[in-house]
Write an enzyme that holds these catalytic residues in place. Sequence first.
Site, PDB file in Angstrom:
ATOM      1  N   CYS A 141       0.811  -1.225   0.000  1.00 20.37           N
ATOM      2  CA  CYS A 141       0.000   0.000   0.000  1.00 20.37           C
ATOM      3  C   CYS A 141       0.841   1.271   0.000  1.00 20.37           C
ATOM      4  O   CYS A 141       0.315   2.357  -0.252  1.00 20.37           O
ATOM      5  CB  CYS A 141      -0.939   0.002   1.203  1.00 20.37           C
ATOM      6  SG  CYS A 141      -2.109  -1.385   1.207  1.00 20.37           S
ATOM      7  N   HIS A 281      -3.357   7.235   2.797  1.00 19.98           N
ATOM      8  CA  HIS A 281      -3.713   5.950   2.191  1.00 19.98           C
ATOM      9  C   HIS A 281      -5.132   5.609   2.604  1.00 19.98           C
ATOM     10  O   HIS A 281      -5.495   5.672   3.783  1.00 19.98           O
ATOM     11  CB  HIS A 281      -2.732   4.879   2.655  1.00 19.98           C
ATOM     12  CG  HIS A 281      -3.189   3.481   2.385  1.00 19.98           C
ATOM     13  ND1 HIS A 281      -3.631   3.073   1.146  1.00 19.98           N
ATOM     14  CD2 HIS A 281      -3.295   2.392   3.193  1.00 19.98           C
ATOM     15  CE1 HIS A 281      -3.979   1.805   1.193  1.00 19.98           C
ATOM     16  NE2 HIS A 281      -3.791   1.368   2.431  1.00 19.98           N
ATOM     17  N   ASN A 311     -10.147  -0.150  -0.105  1.00 25.43           N
ATOM     18  CA  ASN A 311      -8.688  -0.085  -0.052  1.00 25.43           C
ATOM     19  C   ASN A 311      -8.127  -0.679  -1.341  1.00 25.43           C
ATOM     20  O   ASN A 311      -8.198  -1.884  -1.560  1.00 25.43           O
ATOM     21  CB  ASN A 311      -8.192  -0.868   1.171  1.00 25.43           C
ATOM     22  CG  ASN A 311      -6.681  -0.826   1.326  1.00 25.43           C
ATOM     23  OD1 ASN A 311      -5.955  -0.392   0.437  1.00 25.43           O
ATOM     24  ND2 ASN A 311      -6.194  -1.298   2.466  1.00 25.43           N
TER      25      ASN A 311
END
Length: 361
Positions: A141, A281, A311
């Site tokens: 990520c 994020h 996500n």
Amino acid sequence: MRSRARDRAPSPQVRRLHRPAWSDILGAVTRFATIAGVGSALPPRLVPNSWFETIVATNDEWIRDRTGIEARHFADDGVQTSDLGVEAARGALASAGIQAEQLDMIVCATITGDTQFPATAVWMQTKLGVSCPSFDVNAACSGFSYGLSAGTAFIQAGMADTILVVGAEIFSRIIDFTDRGTCILFGDGAGAAVVQASDAPGIEGTVLGADGTAAEILWMPAGGTRAPASRDTVEARDHFVKMPNGREVFKRAVTEMAAACRALLEKSGHSIDDVDVLIPHQANARIMQAVVDRLGIDPAKAIVDVAEVGNTSAASIPIALDRAWRAGRIRQGDLVLFASFGAGLTWGATLVRWTMPEPTS
């Protein structure tokens, strides 16, 4: 701004990584990098929380309350990560007003590539019809932070003038749909940024970090040389994402993203009050809110774009960035702060003075 090396570059059919001229090095020419274009791509299939109620013990209210996610996008069968990356790239190229043939390099951040090798960036290069150095970055990520840092460094070193940095993931292919703790979190998508040499700094600085001692709290156990694919690894479902300690991931994500942001602001001579837009994020809304609280930034400055995206790992920051810019939430002259956290454990923060004008339409 174009380097002398770029002026002597070979034809687009045989474009190679080049080094700056010694005269430039000796003359201590300062080069900067800026984001000149952004784009994103989300698959058309929208999967609501209610879909998961048929396969695991969960419900829409539980997912919304704990993650802020209402839906996410899943790619159809046959769609590859490079396909989403190319779609996002075309949007970024269009907003930058350039053609793919002008790219000196492609950097793709992904952990769900088309193939284990070659790099997904190579498949993207082929689909874009260009020839230039192309490679992948694997920082989960945090991948876009790492990829953007690499692209910036190449430009500052005079080794390239125009670089495409992409974050692209099809996470639905590595989700264990029997694990309610992870399957509800992730979605598919891609985001891209065109990074170009400039006369003044756009990308003002980056802080990156990693802690491999905690790698096994968020990982995929099998598929590499440590545990090659076998009947046992397949039966153990070890080719899917594993997060055995979600609370620790939450804690580390908040701690490391906030600390990276503070370190970067101090290094760059800014305070949190100078920041106009924060793009963390997009892991889940609770993590983002905790980062906002820890930094002490006005919540109205934070981009929270997780509700219908989920996500998307390395794609989350560039997707949120593109959507925020097109919605008019980022304006020319704004100081924009990115913060990321992912498996590895890895994390990063990037500070950008926004130089792009408002979108035309």
